[in-house]
Design a protein around this motif. Structure first.
Motif, short mmCIF file in Angstrom:
data_model
loop_
_atom_site.label_atom_id
_atom_site.label_comp_id
_atom_site.label_asym_id
_atom_site.label_seq_id
_atom_site.Cartn_x
_atom_site.Cartn_y
_atom_site.Cartn_z
N MET A 1 2.13 7.57 -15.65
CA MET A 1 2.17 8.33 -16.89
C MET A 1 2.69 9.75 -16.68
N MET A 2 2.30 10.38 -15.58
CA MET A 2 2.83 11.70 -15.28
C MET A 2 4.34 11.64 -15.01
N GLY A 3 4.77 10.57 -14.37
CA GLY A 3 6.20 10.39 -14.11
C GLY A 3 6.99 10.24 -15.39
N TRP A 4 6.43 9.51 -16.35
CA TRP A 4 7.12 9.34 -17.64
C TRP A 4 7.27 10.67 -18.36
N LEU A 5 6.21 11.46 -18.40
CA LEU A 5 6.29 12.77 -19.06
C LEU A 5 7.38 13.61 -18.41
N ASP A 6 7.46 13.56 -17.11
CA ASP A 6 8.48 14.32 -16.40
C ASP A 6 9.88 13.83 -16.76
N GLN A 7 10.05 12.51 -16.81
CA GLN A 7 11.35 11.96 -17.15
C GLN A 7 11.74 12.26 -18.59
N TRP A 8 10.75 12.36 -19.46
CA TRP A 8 11.03 12.69 -20.87
C TRP A 8 11.26 14.18 -21.07
N GLY A 9 11.05 14.98 -20.02
CA GLY A 9 11.22 16.41 -20.15
C GLY A 9 10.12 17.07 -20.96
N LEU A 10 8.92 16.48 -20.95
CA LEU A 10 7.79 16.98 -21.72
C LEU A 10 6.73 17.60 -20.82
N THR A 11 5.93 18.47 -21.39
CA THR A 11 4.87 19.12 -20.62
C THR A 11 3.73 18.15 -20.35
N GLN A 12 3.01 18.38 -19.27
CA GLN A 12 1.88 17.53 -18.93
C GLN A 12 0.61 17.92 -19.67
N HIS A 13 0.66 19.04 -20.40
CA HIS A 13 -0.49 19.49 -21.18
C HIS A 13 -0.02 19.91 -22.56
N SER A 14 -0.91 19.79 -23.54
CA SER A 14 -0.58 20.15 -24.91
C SER A 14 -1.73 20.95 -25.51
N GLY A 15 -1.40 21.80 -26.47
CA GLY A 15 -2.43 22.60 -27.12
C GLY A 15 -3.18 21.86 -28.21
N THR A 16 -2.77 20.64 -28.51
CA THR A 16 -3.43 19.88 -29.58
C THR A 16 -4.74 19.28 -29.08
N LYS A 17 -5.62 18.96 -30.00
CA LYS A 17 -6.91 18.37 -29.66
C LYS A 17 -6.71 16.99 -29.02
N PRO A 18 -7.48 16.67 -27.98
CA PRO A 18 -7.34 15.34 -27.36
C PRO A 18 -7.46 14.23 -28.39
N MET A 19 -6.60 13.24 -28.26
CA MET A 19 -6.59 12.03 -29.09
C MET A 19 -6.13 12.29 -30.52
N ALA A 20 -5.59 13.48 -30.81
CA ALA A 20 -5.05 13.76 -32.15
C ALA A 20 -3.91 12.80 -32.49
N TRP A 21 -3.20 12.34 -31.47
CA TRP A 21 -2.08 11.42 -31.67
C TRP A 21 -2.52 10.08 -32.26
N MET A 22 -3.83 9.75 -32.16
CA MET A 22 -4.32 8.47 -32.70
C MET A 22 -4.37 8.47 -34.23
N LYS A 23 -4.30 9.67 -34.83
CA LYS A 23 -4.23 9.81 -36.29
C LYS A 23 -5.36 9.07 -37.00
N MET A 24 -6.57 9.26 -36.46
CA MET A 24 -7.72 8.58 -37.06
C MET A 24 -8.87 9.57 -37.32
N ASN A 25 -8.51 10.88 -37.39
CA ASN A 25 -9.52 11.90 -37.63
C ASN A 25 -10.72 11.72 -36.71
N HIS A 26 -10.43 11.59 -35.42
CA HIS A 26 -11.47 11.32 -34.45
C HIS A 26 -12.51 12.44 -34.47
N GLN A 27 -13.77 12.07 -34.58
CA GLN A 27 -14.84 13.04 -34.74
C GLN A 27 -15.43 13.54 -33.43
N TYR A 28 -14.95 13.03 -32.31
CA TYR A 28 -15.54 13.43 -31.03
C TYR A 28 -15.28 14.91 -30.77
#
Length: 226
Positions: A109-136
């Motif tokens: 997974m870290m290799g894919w992020l590198d190949q995509w030219g993306l950062t390994q960390h993001s300022g968004t809340k964990p699991m926000a990408w699931m788009k399910m208003n996660h309450q954790y």
């Protein structure tokens, strides 16, 4: 799933730390060569066979890779802790298997992020990408469902023998439950066929390990925490 045999040579804590640093990079390189970078970046194909674009910074592909890599790292850490707290063959074999499997997947997974030219960390809340208003709500070092808190990690380090085995197994059941939820969430949203296959492998493998861990707990007169 039958756990792998523990290698006879012991690994010191210092060596373990070095392994955690170089494994992801080395494995990512091997995966990129084996799978072929075009399958993961622009010019690759999704499950329908159409051309897939490079994932965006806040895409489900990038979010899952980042979050699951973080989740996996804690499973690796938990397993190194218990390996040094017990001499029980079954639990040490399980820990050794989790270390190897999840370090391998994390490197991918870290290799894919590198190949995509993306950062390994993001300022968004964990699991926000699931788009399910996660309450954790992250707390005490537990960033996502299933992750142990700093307090729980400290407790595991304070135990030894069967007490350490039971507590590790209980923490790993919860950890795997959270991992399965996240991996299945990505499977349901996936647009990258290669990453989707890895996520489905995680769902299947960790569900199987939950059954195995539950059996190991029962042999020790204990049950999962929930």
């Amino acid at each position: 799933m039958a756990p792998a045999e523990v290698a006879p040579a012991e690994v010191t804590p210092a060596e373990a730390g070095r392994h955690r640093l170089w494994w992801p990079a080395a494995l990512a390189a091997a995966v990129a060569l084996g799978l072929g970078v075009p399958a993961l970046v622009a010019g690759g194909s999704d499950a329908s066979g159409s051309v897939a674009s490079t994932p965006a910074q806040e895409s489900a592909e990038a979010g899952f890779a980042r979050d699951m890599a973080t989740h996996h790292q804690q499973a690796i850490d938990l397993s190194f802790i218990v390996r040094d707290r017990t001499q029980d063959t079954e639990v040490r074999n399980l820990a050794f298997d989790i270390i190897n499997t999840q370090a391998n997947q994390r490197g991918m997974m870290m290799g894919w992020l590198d190949q995509w030219g993306l950062t390994q960390h993001s300022g968004t809340k964990p699991m926000a990408w699931m788009k399910m208003n996660h309450q954790y709500e992250p707390h005490d070092g537990s960033l996502m469902p299933g992750m142990a808190t700093n307090t729980e990690l400290a407790k595991l380090r304070s135990l030894s023998g069967q007490e350490a085995e039971v507590y590790y197994l209980q923490l790993m059941v919860e950890h795997h439950k959270g991992g399965v939820e996240m991996a299945q969430g990505y499977v349901d949203l996936a647009t990258n066929a290669v990453e989707k296959r890895l996520a489905q492998t995680m769902v299947n493998g960790q569900r199987g390990e939950i059954d195995l861990i539950t059996e190991l707990l029962a042999k020790r007169g204990a049950k999962p925490l929930s």
